[in-house]
Design an enzyme around this catalytic site. Sequence first.
Site, PDB file in Angstrom:
ATOM      1  N   ARG A  43       0.848  -1.204   0.000  1.00  0.00           N
ATOM      2  CA  ARG A  43       0.000   0.000   0.000  1.00  0.00           C
ATOM      3  C   ARG A  43       0.882   1.252   0.000  1.00  0.00           C
ATOM      4  NH1 ARG A  43      -3.157  -3.384   3.520  1.00  0.00           N
ATOM      5  NH2 ARG A  43      -2.235  -2.481   5.407  1.00  0.00           N
ATOM      6  N   LYS A 133     -12.222  14.576   5.066  1.00  0.00           N
ATOM      7  CA  LYS A 133     -13.353  14.049   4.302  1.00  0.00           C
ATOM      8  C   LYS A 133     -14.194  13.132   5.179  1.00  0.00           C
ATOM      9  CE  LYS A 133     -14.048  10.147   1.660  1.00  0.00           C
ATOM     10  NZ  LYS A 133     -13.877   9.196   0.544  1.00  0.00           N
ATOM     11  N   GLU A 174     -19.413  14.844   1.942  1.00  0.00           N
ATOM     12  CA  GLU A 174     -19.695  13.867   0.874  1.00  0.00           C
ATOM     13  C   GLU A 174     -20.953  13.050   1.151  1.00  0.00           C
ATOM     14  OE1 GLU A 174     -16.548  11.031   0.002  1.00  0.00           O
ATOM     15  OE2 GLU A 174     -17.735  10.077  -1.555  1.00  0.00           O
ATOM     16  N   LYS A 216     -18.895  17.257  -1.976  1.00  0.00           N
ATOM     17  CA  LYS A 216     -18.516  16.147  -2.858  1.00  0.00           C
ATOM     18  C   LYS A 216     -19.743  15.294  -3.126  1.00  0.00           C
ATOM     19  CE  LYS A 216     -15.348  12.218  -3.236  1.00  0.00           C
ATOM     20  NZ  LYS A 216     -13.958  11.791  -3.081  1.00  0.00           N
TER      21      LYS A 216
HETATM   22  P1  13P Z   1     -14.738   7.123  -6.323  1.00  0.00           P
HETATM   23  O1  13P Z   1     -14.435   8.311  -7.225  1.00  0.00           O
HETATM   24  O2  13P Z   1     -13.999   5.870  -6.706  1.00  0.00           O
HETATM   25  O3  13P Z   1     -16.202   6.947  -6.098  1.00  0.00           O
HETATM   26  O4  13P Z   1     -14.099   7.466  -4.902  1.00  0.00           O
HETATM   27  C1  13P Z   1     -14.267   8.729  -4.411  1.00  0.00           C
HETATM   28  C2  13P Z   1     -14.348   8.657  -2.933  1.00  0.00           C
HETATM   29  O5  13P Z   1     -13.581   9.284  -2.239  1.00  0.00           O
HETATM   30  C3  13P Z   1     -15.433   7.857  -2.333  1.00  0.00           C
HETATM   31  O6  13P Z   1     -15.547   8.180  -0.990  1.00  0.00           O
END
Ligand code: 13P
Length: 333
Positions: A43, A133, A174, A216
């Site tokens: 990773r 986030k 998000e 987001k």
């Molecule tokens: P994806 O663009 O692969 O959906 O991932 C964005 C993300 O941060 C999901 O939490």
Amino acid sequence: MNLQEIAAIMTGNGKGILAADESNGTCGKRFDSVGIEKTEENRRLYRQTLLTTPGLENYIGGVILYDETFFQKTDDGKPFPELLLEKGIMPGIKVDMGLKDLVNFPNEKHTSGLDGLRERLANYVKNGAKFAKWRAALTITDELPSHNAIHTSAHELAHYAALCQEAGIVPIVEPEVLINGDHTIERSEEVMIDVLTTVFKELKEFKVDLSGIVLKPSMVISGSECPNQASVAEVADKTVKVLKECVPADVPGIAFLSGGQTEVQATENLNEMNAKNSNLPWNLTFSYGRALQASALKKFAGNDIEGAQKALLHRAKMNSLACQGKYSSADEA
Ligand code: 13P
């Protein structure tokens, strides 16, 4: 740097965000799909490959990291957040602790991680984080999401956002509306309006400064199993219409998740929105995980480090063009 300056670097000047914050579980699934062994060192090597890509800073203004990665270092001992800051890229941290079953609401989830969040944020800030986030996820069916799932997710997002601003960092808010299912784009539109309206109501309740957040969202799009897939033009029109209706103009940036769209599809949809709308109040950009990394991950799996960096840089450039409405499929060649 104040919140507005951070948000401007993350989403302005034709730049977007690289979501490289897959939890060890999710990263493991991505590694399985290309035959990479799921170790901490692999990773680290993979994230090092992405983050040391020469020129990444020309298209990427922020990178979201996972806790393990946030405290990892390059081969020569430089912490990843420091590497990013030197390139002028804002380092960010996923601070939610994942989805949990929502009690009394079978098939629905809420997001955990509020306990101790104030203290965890202080530690990330001390180590260089400029933004955070938190992801909520809502499932669409004919009956779902329930009012309570939307309300609970929005309330948690708002509480988290207020704590981030208290700590001096920008919250990425998000509320993902999942693409899974056979729903139509009209159903996606209806749910998105409900979700975004509730999120902004809760942000207001928590006295969150909207000029210091990045939203987001998902795009308004047909469910992945829907037999009649909406066109790029429909996705762009409906998404921009919903955002204009629900997102106040003080929000500096909206950075979409890719949510299962292919790399090119996610670029085309973003480009169409920006090409057709020149006077939007917010920066309309990307915060893609899979749609920036899919090709790069395959190259990395084949031990082609340079190829992986080239693939990532290419997608970042295509999406940077899309932020400006200047992308054409001819650029893919
Ligand atoms: P994806 O663009 O692969 O959906 O991932 C964005 C993300 O941060 C999901 O939490």
